[in-house]
Motif scaffolding. Structure first.
Motif, PDB file in Angstrom:
ATOM      1  N   UNK A  63       0.820  -1.132   0.057  1.00  0.00           N
ATOM      2  CA  UNK A  63       0.054  -0.014  -0.019  1.00  0.00           C
ATOM      3  C   UNK A  63       0.756   1.151   0.098  1.00  0.00           C
ATOM      4  N   UNK A  64       2.266   1.051   0.576  1.00  0.00           N
ATOM      5  CA  UNK A  64       2.806   2.277   0.543  1.00  0.00           C
ATOM      6  C   UNK A  64       4.479   1.916  -0.352  1.00  0.00           C
ATOM      7  N   UNK A  65       4.073   1.750  -1.486  1.00  0.00           N
ATOM      8  CA  UNK A  65       5.187   0.774  -2.489  1.00  0.00           C
ATOM      9  C   UNK A  65       6.504   1.832  -2.655  1.00  0.00           C
ATOM     10  N   UNK A  66       7.912   1.467  -2.003  1.00  0.00           N
ATOM     11  CA  UNK A  66       8.755   2.176  -2.367  1.00  0.00           C
ATOM     12  C   UNK A  66       9.093   1.991  -4.090  1.00  0.00           C
ATOM     13  N   UNK A  67       8.857   0.948  -4.517  1.00  0.00           N
ATOM     14  CA  UNK A  67       9.042   0.958  -6.087  1.00  0.00           C
ATOM     15  C   UNK A  67       8.318   1.837  -6.729  1.00  0.00           C
ATOM     16  N   UNK A  68       7.242   2.298  -6.548  1.00  0.00           N
ATOM     17  CA  UNK A  68       6.271   3.164  -7.085  1.00  0.00           C
ATOM     18  C   UNK A  68       6.951   4.609  -7.098  1.00  0.00           C
ATOM     19  N   UNK A  69       7.464   4.968  -5.656  1.00  0.00           N
ATOM     20  CA  UNK A  69       8.018   6.257  -5.538  1.00  0.00           C
ATOM     21  C   UNK A  69       9.209   6.575  -6.112  1.00  0.00           C
ATOM     22  N   UNK A 103      12.834  -2.136  -3.801  1.00  0.00           N
ATOM     23  CA  UNK A 103      11.964  -3.196  -3.285  1.00  0.00           C
ATOM     24  C   UNK A 103      12.776  -4.135  -2.248  1.00  0.00           C
ATOM     25  N   UNK A 104      12.146  -4.197  -1.006  1.00  0.00           N
ATOM     26  CA  UNK A 104      12.817  -4.897   0.100  1.00  0.00           C
ATOM     27  C   UNK A 104      12.762  -6.180   0.077  1.00  0.00           C
ATOM     28  N   UNK A 105      11.733  -6.709  -0.822  1.00  0.00           N
ATOM     29  CA  UNK A 105      11.314  -8.045  -1.068  1.00  0.00           C
ATOM     30  C   UNK A 105      11.842  -8.714  -2.228  1.00  0.00           C
ATOM     31  N   UNK A 106      12.518  -8.147  -2.712  1.00  0.00           N
ATOM     32  CA  UNK A 106      13.302  -8.819  -4.004  1.00  0.00           C
ATOM     33  C   UNK A 106      12.433  -9.334  -4.917  1.00  0.00           C
ATOM     34  N   UNK A 173       6.078  -0.813   4.396  1.00  0.00           N
ATOM     35  CA  UNK A 173       5.458  -0.738   2.949  1.00  0.00           C
ATOM     36  C   UNK A 173       4.089  -1.172   3.038  1.00  0.00           C
ATOM     37  N   UNK A 174       3.805  -1.602   4.078  1.00  0.00           N
ATOM     38  CA  UNK A 174       2.159  -2.018   4.335  1.00  0.00           C
ATOM     39  C   UNK A 174       1.827  -3.240   3.170  1.00  0.00           C
ATOM     40  N   UNK A 175       2.638  -4.273   3.191  1.00  0.00           N
ATOM     41  CA  UNK A 175       2.370  -5.367   2.312  1.00  0.00           C
ATOM     42  C   UNK A 175       0.836  -5.920   2.355  1.00  0.00           C
ATOM     43  N   UNK A 176       0.586  -6.424   1.270  1.00  0.00           N
ATOM     44  CA  UNK A 176      -0.826  -7.148   1.317  1.00  0.00           C
ATOM     45  C   UNK A 176      -0.786  -8.605   0.681  1.00  0.00           C
ATOM     46  N   UNK A 177       0.290  -9.311   1.119  1.00  0.00           N
ATOM     47  CA  UNK A 177       0.244 -10.754   1.169  1.00  0.00           C
ATOM     48  C   UNK A 177       0.129 -11.193   2.486  1.00  0.00           C
ATOM     49  N   UNK A 178      -0.872 -12.142   3.102  1.00  0.00           N
ATOM     50  CA  UNK A 178      -0.988 -12.058   4.338  1.00  0.00           C
ATOM     51  C   UNK A 178      -0.611 -13.657   4.406  1.00  0.00           C
ATOM     52  N   UNK A 179      -0.007 -14.105   5.544  1.00  0.00           N
ATOM     53  CA  UNK A 179       0.255 -15.534   5.793  1.00  0.00           C
ATOM     54  C   UNK A 179      -0.141 -16.118   6.952  1.00  0.00           C
ATOM     55  N   UNK A 180      -1.343 -16.828   7.035  1.00  0.00           N
ATOM     56  CA  UNK A 180      -2.083 -17.527   8.005  1.00  0.00           C
ATOM     57  C   UNK A 180      -1.060 -18.415   8.728  1.00  0.00           C
TER      58      UNK A 180
END
Ligand code: SF4
Ligand code: SF4
Length: 181
Positions: A63-69, A103-106, A173-180
């Motif tokens: 939601x706050x993507x450093x790749x976009x900025x 991108x911190x997630x590569x 970065x407010x990621x939107x992949x959630x791991x149960x």
């Protein structure tokens, strides 16, 4: 209201078979040696109390993507009808790799043609009312996808009733992949 797309992945049932990786490569014609999603096996704890988590990873559509900025040309952007679906317009991309560095997630790579690429949540399939390819083939039904701005969606309901975590919350970065979990 704009959609807030999220993927919820159940680490309790993922067996690490890699069907999601193969489906993504086929669906999106990802070149040999490159991947939009991948499997991670993480072992935590110390002997004899070891715990292994297997999970399917991809771009977190932050939601706050450093790749976009970081993108100097606007090639990396949020899809207009969503809050967080991050896309790349190949024709605007100069291949400078600023997004990859940010991108911190590569999660990104460069296509042989020179533009940046990554998971799109299969937006072409979403437009046809289909689920992302990875989700549609998962034999363990470990992957769920939907709109978090809809309180009745499967992803919203899962996050209400199950414990979960996101990757690297500390980077903001407010990621939107959630791991149960
Ligand atoms: S995971 Fe990386 S590429 Fe994906 S939106 Fe977040 S910062 Fe950008
Ligand atoms: S490589 Fe392309 S998408 Fe990435 S920052 Fe540069 S222009 Fe933007």
């Amino acid at each position: 209201m704009k959609k807030k797309y999220a993927m919820v992945i159940d680490t309790k049932v993922c067996v690490g078979c890699g069907a999601c990786v193969v489906a993504c490569k086929t669906e999106n014609e990802v070149p040999e040696g490159l991947h939009r999603d991948w499997i991670v096996e993480e072992i935590t704890g110390s002997y004899p109390h070891l715990f292994m988590e297997v999970r399917s990873e991809r771009c977190n559509h932050c939601s706050d993507a450093p790749c976009v900025s970081a993108c100097p040309t606007g090639a990396s952007h949020y899809r207009e009808d969503t809050e967080n679906l991050v896309l790349v317009t190949p024709g605007k991309c100069t291949g400078c790799k600023a997004c990859m560095a940010a991108c911190p997630y590569d999660a990104r790579f460069t296509m042989p043609e020179g533009y940046a690429s990554k998971c799109t949540f299969c937006e072409h399939r979403l437009d046809q009312g289909l689920d992302p390819a990875c989700m549609s083939v998962c034999p363990a039904h470990a992957i769920f996808f939907g709109d978090l701005n809809n309180p009745e969606s499967t992803v919203s309901l899962l996050l209400k009733k199950r414990q979960y975590r996101v990757l690297m919350p500390e980077v903001g970065t407010e990621p939107n992949i959630y791991y149960l979990t």
